[in-house]
Design an enzyme around this catalytic site. Sequence first.
Site, PDB file in Angstrom:
ATOM      1  CB  SER A  69      -0.910   0.016   1.233  1.00  0.00           C
ATOM      2  OG  SER A  69      -1.820  -1.051   1.169  1.00  0.00           O
ATOM      3  CG  ASN A  70       2.861   2.729   3.273  1.00  0.00           C
ATOM      4  OD1 ASN A  70       2.466   3.870   3.420  1.00  0.00           O
ATOM      5  ND2 ASN A  70       2.544   1.754   4.095  1.00  0.00           N
ATOM      6  CE  LYS A  77       1.513  -4.458   6.473  1.00  0.00           C
ATOM      7  NZ  LYS A  77       1.794  -3.471   5.421  1.00  0.00           N
ATOM      8  CB  SER A 112      -2.448  -3.164   8.183  1.00  0.00           C
ATOM      9  OG  SER A 112      -1.364  -3.671   7.454  1.00  0.00           O
ATOM     10  N   GLY A 115       1.189  -5.126  11.057  1.00  0.00           N
ATOM     11  CA  GLY A 115       1.391  -4.262   9.898  1.00  0.00           C
ATOM     12  C   GLY A 115       1.468  -2.786  10.220  1.00  0.00           C
TER      13      GLY A 115
END
Lengths: 297, 297, 297, 297
Positions: B48-49, B167, B169, B192
């Site tokens: 996502s980042n 993960k 988050s 996450g």
Amino acid sequence: MAKQQIKGVIPPMITPFREDGAVDYDSHIANMERWNADKLAGYLVLGSNSEAAYLSEDEKIKMMELTVKHAKKERLVLAGTGMESALETIRLTNKAAELGVNGALVLTPFYYGDKMNDEALIKYFTHVADRADIPVLIYNVPKYTHINISANAVKVLSQHPNILGMKDSTGNIPQLVSFLAVIAEGFNLMVGTVSAWFPALTLGIKGGIFALANCAPNECAQVQEMFEAGDLDSARETYMRIFPVNTAVTATYGVAGLKHAADLRGYSGGYVRNPLLPLKDIEKDAIKTIMQTAKLI
Amino acid sequence: MAKQQIKGVIPPMITPFREDGAVDYDSHIANMERWNADKLAGYLVLGSNSEAAYLSEDEKIKMMELTVKHAKKERLVLAGTGMESALETIRLTNKAAELGVNGALVLTPFYYGDKMNDEALIKYFTHVADRADIPVLIYNVPKYTHINISANAVKVLSQHPNILGMKDSTGNIPQLVSFLAVIAEGFNLMVGTVSAWFPALTLGIKGGIFALANCAPNECAQVQEMFEAGDLDSARETYMRIFPVNTAVTATYGVAGLKHAADLRGYSGGYVRNPLLPLKDIEKDAIKTIMQTAKLI
Amino acid sequence: MAKQQIKGVIPPMITPFREDGAVDYDSHIANMERWNADKLAGYLVLGSNSEAAYLSEDEKIKMMELTVKHAKKERLVLAGTGMESALETIRLTNKAAELGVNGALVLTPFYYGDKMNDEALIKYFTHVADRADIPVLIYNVPKYTHINISANAVKVLSQHPNILGMKDSTGNIPQLVSFLAVIAEGFNLMVGTVSAWFPALTLGIKGGIFALANCAPNECAQVQEMFEAGDLDSARETYMRIFPVNTAVTATYGVAGLKHAADLRGYSGGYVRNPLLPLKDIEKDAIKTIMQTAKLI
Amino acid sequence: MAKQQIKGVIPPMITPFREDGAVDYDSHIANMERWNADKLAGYLVLGSNSEAAYLSEDEKIKMMELTVKHAKKERLVLAGTGMESALETIRLTNKAAELGVNGALVLTPFYYGDKMNDEALIKYFTHVADRADIPVLIYNVPKYTHINISANAVKVLSQHPNILGMKDSTGNIPQLVSFLAVIAEGFNLMVGTVSAWFPALTLGIKGGIFALANCAPNECAQVQEMFEAGDLDSARETYMRIFPVNTAVTATYGVAGLKHAADLRGYSGGYVRNPLLPLKDIEKDAIKTIMQTAKLI
């Protein structure tokens, strides 16, 4: 230059899949041939009900080509070309333009939803519309995007010469009113669910893009015909008759339900793609009963 | 066969863009060379980042190639290969496998979110993992997907031989406990977000994939080192020191903030892509102050 | 026995407070005298816009007494008597009955909201209606309660001989349609916000309980008069003209805004109680401008 | 003057009802006599798990009187005295003070939730604390109120000399960290759910108010004893053992479940009040199994 008016009913066309998951292009053509005989104003390919999120780019292109090729003359062809980034949206939109699509329905970007404020959405749609070779329509569908565009953003964007209109799928009538109060003249505010069709007509809305128009196109169109003929009672009755079917093929059973309803009315629904689940028998029975009650079968 | 244990800190790597929006691959390589000298257990490309939602398939492939090529030997390379449909996810996952990626982080599909119940998610991940040429990790990130996988689904999926871990988050510690209580042995439950790192360690979690590890990799790693050395007080203090920076580069300022923080620490953040907005000067100043308070600059 | 029909517009009356927080009963009486000359079908005391949540039981009783005493003959007097428990709701409802109130508007209980399923709500309202000395109306206001009653529960409850109707404050027109499709004959489905008034009329709804009716009672009533006279265009125009004022005195500025708007039109708004905040000057100016644009002042 | 430290476990005491709905005060006294022998730091009467929302003012007063009278010497007695308005909260708080209650747990007001911003909450709690004859604790429970107090508001309020602390029932550990980072020295930040107890201890939290402490007080206390003795493994194991019971008696089955669990451990749970539903037999069986697995019975 004045914007083209969009009037009437448009189906966000289902994409029939075979059991193995492949797109069944022949069934799509067959569906279009039937829809060409129905009272429709145009077609939307690659919408939410088309499982566009599940199609590869090659499949998207082929679906657009076939739709343009088989659409009845004079009918509008719209395509869902919204991707998450402006770059990709512009690329796909202009690909659609090359293929002969008339307008692009562009989803509000939503992955980084907490950052999609008015400033970001206004910048995004302006940037896309500035570079799109065909007119753009905003697609607001919070059910899937968890983004709800504000009246303020709609006000600004409605003034862009290449933003033709908006499909608002919320079914939220007060929200439609708040949009109607601020949009520029000629901006086509369309309702995106039959659940709000009759009330929207009473507010002056002229067009709708309806999941239900896949399987009940003429009934959707009749609501408008009756309304425009001044027969409010018949319009309302028809609307209320098909209303429960719409609930079934959207909220309750989703695209799989819509495809089954299409099957029941002689269109080719076909399978859904994983991760959507196929209907269970008991769900198919429920849809059948609801359609019988609505006198659709 | 036992599953490989994932221990330590992994950055979901930012994708540096030039001002014109093109991927700045050289800056990515430069970042990796610096991260290779940092205390990291591996790399996640296309998270996502990484603004993966904004990358074309060609760009995704090039980012995977470069990451595999430049990663320090012995370090794990994960790639975000989740698409909305099983078909597309399998295709991209197996492309990643060909390119030498070690594991695939697969997002819960979410577009038709109201249909993504336990049955759909279990079927989807099982179908993907059965056909993936590399191990799969589940990626649960309700902030972006508005889907939160249930303990029941995690329980079932943790038993799949090709599902290596997850993960999560959410930063929701009670939820992590509910997962820990049901997962099969050897399943790597990873946290996450650094906002839950120290508490997660006290629960026996061994690995984390952290936005903040882009710009503060060693500080993230130190929390774990100190904890494992039995020095809870130092671990907690370090965690609480970097906590506000994490809030700034995730919730408050998002990816643009993370990129700016990376710049301030000598990595190459670069621009974000439209529709994300660049930071305003006042936001840059705020990040600088928060990082100074945390003694990161 | 047939249920009484409720037709027309009813204000959920504001409760004027003095600066020190005491109820200003004289101002309430003065307001009622003015409203008695307006085109209203009745009164609701102790509604959400009455800050009923902030009143002591003694104050509630006095407000009911005064309302009954000062209401114009033949006009309906409703009181909000919903408490969290059936026991307390019955007690307050029957106190209202003793005081001469005609009907009780009973909020869906909501504190333990995750437990308020259909079964619980059906049991609750049935239990209350069985024991109430006056007819009961269901009050559905998810904005405040975070509970939204289902069509299924409404269907069952509409058949109860002592449940006279429902105020649905969602403004959700498709939801109103889903209720209309299932309610028993004679059940008064009322709309609880002017933002949905004109569309609701086109669906056959006959009554509304509107915050805006505190300060613009006749304009609310005219929408219905024009609609019933067959003048849809005038009805819609009046509705759209007052729509932005309604947004201001509900969503944007809340009860404090409504009280200020009442002041501007010659009613006595008075202060709000802590924890509600008084309006800032800039907010008062905004309301004034919105009312001027709507030609209300 | 330094604020009193609150250390240890406090039960938000259930209120036993008879089948006819009357409060069973004798059972309350019997419960307190047993709890007096358990490892508890004090008592909370009129909390969410006390069904306080369902009690009349007379019942609230009697419950406070009995609790003060029967509490073991030196143990803290807290009472939930939060009403929606400052006026009513102050009145009930000072009534509690007269009755010998040591501290008031005051709910964030929430009916007009969209207006309860930082400014409103800071003003409200300051106004109440200024006028309260006993120390005040903030009660943050978004599950019921749909309000989540901000770190900024907590920072300001923690400095008030008569605001002793806060019960945060979110179980959101990162949020607790964000509060810990800003509160004034001596402010008692307490965790309001056992689901976050062990992680909260590792962060330095000293006290908890737990539904589960009604039926498993000593197990809750042991987690803290073990942690303080440096035995993290035992503390974590005990925490994880009782965790599923907590889920059952809060999220899954609510107050009715908690009362049944209390019955199973020899306390007097009694009935719940309408609109809460009694447990079905299958639900009772599920709770029994969960408690057996946790070795609580």
